[in-house]
Design a protein around this motif. Structure first.
Motif, PDB file in Angstrom:
ATOM      1  N   LEU A   1     -38.697 -63.566 -30.874  1.00 36.69           N
ATOM      2  CA  LEU A   1     -39.029 -63.742 -32.283  1.00 36.69           C
ATOM      3  C   LEU A   1     -40.500 -64.130 -32.448  1.00 36.69           C
ATOM      4  CD1 LEU A   1     -35.893 -65.691 -33.593  1.00 36.69           C
ATOM      5  CD2 LEU A   1     -36.247 -63.222 -33.374  1.00 36.69           C
ATOM      6  N   SER A   2     -41.103 -63.667 -33.521  1.00 41.08           N
ATOM      7  CA  SER A   2     -42.501 -63.999 -33.772  1.00 41.08           C
ATOM      8  C   SER A   2     -42.677 -65.481 -34.088  1.00 41.08           C
ATOM      9  CB  SER A   2     -43.049 -63.153 -34.926  1.00 41.08           C
ATOM     10  OG  SER A   2     -42.322 -63.422 -36.119  1.00 41.08           O
ATOM     11  N   ARG A   3     -41.627 -66.101 -34.602  1.00 36.84           N
ATOM     12  CA  ARG A   3     -41.595 -67.536 -34.885  1.00 36.84           C
ATOM     13  C   ARG A   3     -40.136 -67.896 -35.072  1.00 36.84           C
ATOM     14  NH1 ARG A   3     -43.296 -64.892 -39.444  1.00 36.84           N
ATOM     15  NH2 ARG A   3     -42.006 -65.147 -41.317  1.00 36.84           N
ATOM     16  N   PRO A   4     -39.770 -69.181 -35.044  1.00 35.73           N
ATOM     17  CA  PRO A   4     -38.364 -69.535 -35.226  1.00 35.73           C
ATOM     18  C   PRO A   4     -37.791 -68.932 -36.509  1.00 35.73           C
ATOM     19  CG  PRO A   4     -39.602 -71.448 -34.478  1.00 35.73           C
ATOM     20  CD  PRO A   4     -40.615 -70.368 -34.755  1.00 35.73           C
ATOM     21  N   ARG A   5     -36.690 -68.212 -36.372  1.00 36.77           N
ATOM     22  CA  ARG A   5     -36.002 -67.547 -37.480  1.00 36.77           C
ATOM     23  C   ARG A   5     -36.879 -66.479 -38.142  1.00 36.77           C
ATOM     24  NH1 ARG A   5     -34.871 -72.683 -37.227  1.00 36.77           N
ATOM     25  NH2 ARG A   5     -36.595 -73.258 -38.579  1.00 36.77           N
ATOM     26  N   GLY A   6     -37.903 -66.008 -37.419  1.00 34.00           N
ATOM     27  CA  GLY A   6     -38.795 -64.994 -37.953  1.00 34.00           C
ATOM     28  C   GLY A   6     -38.429 -63.602 -37.467  1.00 34.00           C
ATOM     29  N   PRO A   7     -39.247 -62.601 -37.804  1.00 33.75           N
ATOM     30  CA  PRO A   7     -38.970 -61.220 -37.372  1.00 33.75           C
ATOM     31  C   PRO A   7     -39.146 -61.060 -35.869  1.00 33.75           C
ATOM     32  CG  PRO A   7     -41.107 -61.356 -38.446  1.00 33.75           C
ATOM     33  CD  PRO A   7     -40.458 -62.694 -38.635  1.00 33.75           C
ATOM     34  N   VAL A   8     -38.571 -60.005 -35.340  1.00 36.48           N
ATOM     35  CA  VAL A   8     -38.639 -59.733 -33.902  1.00 36.48           C
ATOM     36  C   VAL A   8     -39.999 -59.141 -33.555  1.00 36.48           C
ATOM     37  CG1 VAL A   8     -37.670 -58.359 -32.019  1.00 36.48           C
ATOM     38  CG2 VAL A   8     -36.150 -59.441 -33.693  1.00 36.48           C
ATOM     39  N   ALA A   9     -40.636 -59.701 -32.539  1.00 34.00           N
ATOM     40  CA  ALA A   9     -41.925 -59.193 -32.075  1.00 34.00           C
ATOM     41  C   ALA A   9     -41.749 -58.178 -30.954  1.00 34.00           C
ATOM     42  CB  ALA A   9     -42.800 -60.341 -31.591  1.00 34.00           C
ATOM     43  N   ALA A  10     -40.688 -58.331 -30.163  1.00 36.39           N
ATOM     44  CA  ALA A  10     -40.460 -57.418 -29.036  1.00 36.39           C
ATOM     45  C   ALA A  10     -39.045 -57.600 -28.519  1.00 36.39           C
ATOM     46  CB  ALA A  10     -41.466 -57.682 -27.913  1.00 36.39           C
ATOM     47  N   TYR A  11     -38.555 -56.585 -27.836  1.00 31.36           N
ATOM     48  CA  TYR A  11     -37.319 -56.689 -27.057  1.00 31.36           C
ATOM     49  C   TYR A  11     -37.697 -56.609 -25.592  1.00 31.36           C
ATOM     50  CZ  TYR A  11     -32.985 -56.979 -29.688  1.00 31.36           C
ATOM     51  OH  TYR A  11     -31.916 -57.450 -30.406  1.00 31.36           O
ATOM     52  N   ARG A  12     -37.209 -57.553 -24.787  1.00 33.35           N
ATOM     53  CA  ARG A  12     -37.466 -57.560 -23.356  1.00 33.35           C
ATOM     54  C   ARG A  12     -36.134 -57.669 -22.625  1.00 33.35           C
ATOM     55  NH1 ARG A  12     -42.107 -62.274 -23.861  1.00 33.35           N
ATOM     56  NH2 ARG A  12     -43.516 -61.098 -25.244  1.00 33.35           N
ATOM     57  N   PHE A  13     -36.158 -57.546 -21.320  1.00 30.39           N
ATOM     58  CA  PHE A  13     -34.930 -57.809 -20.579  1.00 30.39           C
ATOM     59  C   PHE A  13     -35.246 -58.481 -19.255  1.00 30.39           C
ATOM     60  CE2 PHE A  13     -35.915 -53.692 -18.703  1.00 30.39           C
ATOM     61  CZ  PHE A  13     -35.357 -53.717 -17.432  1.00 30.39           C
ATOM     62  N   MET A  14     -34.326 -59.338 -18.829  1.00 30.74           N
ATOM     63  CA  MET A  14     -34.456 -60.020 -17.553  1.00 30.74           C
ATOM     64  C   MET A  14     -33.337 -59.560 -16.632  1.00 30.74           C
ATOM     65  SD  MET A  14     -33.194 -63.930 -18.351  1.00 30.74           S
ATOM     66  CE  MET A  14     -34.447 -64.162 -19.609  1.00 30.74           C
ATOM     67  N   VAL A  15     -33.645 -59.499 -15.347  1.00 33.75           N
ATOM     68  CA  VAL A  15     -32.722 -58.949 -14.361  1.00 33.75           C
ATOM     69  C   VAL A  15     -32.305 -60.044 -13.398  1.00 33.75           C
ATOM     70  CG1 VAL A  15     -32.379 -57.150 -12.632  1.00 33.75           C
ATOM     71  CG2 VAL A  15     -33.937 -56.749 -14.542  1.00 33.75           C
TER      72      VAL A  15
END
Length: 415
Positions: free
Chosen positions: A254-268
């Motif tokens: 999130l760009s900030r708490p309860r804000g819009p999404v800045a990116a999607y990532r994934f962890m393995v």
């Protein structure tokens, strides 16, 4: 979110001697004299404020300029552990494609909820963006603890349990330990000292997985960030299953708490990083989630996970996929597909296999567009409860998910 109710017990008052006058009873012990406070309460020395704000600016300038010595000169040398982690953190930042970096004084209204420490505490917002990967800057709310150094201020800590719980902050690998970064053609891989030995092979497999996913989802940019670190504590918090049963997790930043999404990532899971046989499938699956981003947030879980698993299997032929599904579902019977997060806790292996088969059956017999159209339909559909998603499926496909699963099982077993 589970809410617990605290019940307060009444305190029993012990019997006390009564007095008829305003003086203390004879023989009463004299009351001790409390020492006068020598200074402001912990974390409240406002006389240090100007020096602390000046230090905030110095740290921003040093981080932007890549000046390690100047950055570490702002840290209290007596805070030995913190000084060491700051040196490591700066070195980690130097490996990332940072832009839009800033430190700003944050919202002071919640500081009354923060336990006092040091000479002065102030809220500070740290903002950064991974250039080429994040759609917008990401801001982390922090509380900094300052120590007096004559007329100047030094930073003694930048972590605070209360503000991290309040903001829902999730630490990234660069916040937790030493990282090794690999970057290649729109892929940013973050490894650590235990997983970096596999980095070259993983980056190659990530590129292959991206090509397979983009063949099905050509509108996706193909740019992404992945974490392949050995610390699984964050994954354990994110996953609805145990870490041992979780191969990877895709998540929004999130760009900030309860804000819009800045990116999607994934962890393995680090076990997958070193597993040559399974990581291709896992990478393709997670990249589908990254590619969809928020667009499938309103899709039932069986559809979101089923599509990801279907796309992950598309490098295999149709006949191979049918045989795999038949072997995985040898004792399975037709059932209503799970639309909620119970998907992950009530026989997840069966749920994954059956959802993948249903999506494969739909894509093969009706064309892949039926899957993408169904996701778009759910994104714009009006419903209040997940049980109502069955009505959407019936309207769009003419059958229930139980009927779909029966047809898909028959299709797989006839291979």
């Amino acid at each position: 979110m589970r809410v617990s109710r605290a019940w307060f017990a009444c305190l029993l008052l012990l019997p006390t001697a009564s007095c008829s006058g305003g003086s203390a009873p004879s023989g009463a012990a004299p009351q001790p004299t409390l020492p006068e406070r020598s200074g402001p309460p912990a974390g409240m020395d406002e006389s240090l404020r100007d020096a602390a704000l000046e230090l905030v600016e110095k740290r921003e300038d040093a981080l932007v300029a890549g000046d390690r010595d100047a950055f570490l000169a702002t840290v209290d040398p007596d805070a030995l552990t913190f000084a060491a982690t700051q040196a490591r953190w700066f070195d980690n930042m130097a490996q990332l494609p940072l832009t839009d970096v800033s430190y700003e004084l944050g919202d002071e209204s919640f500081m009354t909820q923060v336990a006092g420490a040091g000479d002065l505490q102030l809220p500070v917002d740290f903002t950064m963006r991974l250039e080429g990967f994040d759609e917008r800057p990401v801001t982390q709310q922090m509380v900094w603890t300052f120590a007096r150094d004559g007329e100047d201020a030094l930073l003694a800590d930048d972590r605070n349990v209360q503000v991290e719980a309040r903001s829902g902050w999730t630490p990234a690998p660069w916040d937790l330990g030493h990282i090794e970064v690999r970057r290649s053609d729109g892929i940013l891989g973050v490894f650590d000292e235990e997983t970096v030995d596999h980095a070259d092979y993983v980056m190659r497999d990530l590129a292959d997985a991206r090509a397979a996913v983009r063949a099905r989802l050509p509108r996706w940019s193909g740019r992404f960030v992945t974490y392949g670190t050995s610390d699984t504590a964050v994954m354990d918090e994110m996953s609805a299953m145990s870490v041992d049963d979780t191969a990877a997790v895709a998540f929004p930043v999130l760009s900030r708490p309860r804000g819009p999404v800045a990116a999607y990532r994934f962890m393995v899971n680090p076990e997958v990083v070193s597993d040559v046989l399974s990581r291709d499938l896992v990478f393709r699956h997670e990249l589908v989630h990254v590619a969809f981003g928020t667009s499938d947030d309103r899709s039932p879980t069986w559809l979101a996970e089923g599509i990801a698993e279907y796309v992950a299997r598309t490098p295999f032929s149709v006949d191979e996929r049918r045989r795999i599904a038949s072997a995985q579902l040898v004792a399975a019977r037709a059932r209503t597909l799970e639309p909620t997060r119970r998907f992950y806790s009530r026989d997840p292996q069966l749920n994954y296999a059956l959802s993948a088969l249903v999506c494969d059956f739909l894509a093969t017999t009706r064309g892949e567009d039926v899957l993408w159209d169904l996701v778009r339909t759910f994104d714009g559909a009006r419903f209040s409860f997940w049980t109502e998603t069955e009505d959407v499926v019936r309207r769009e496909l003419g059958v229930s998910t139980r009927e779909l699963s029966a047809q898909a099982l028959a299709w797989a077993r006839s291979a």
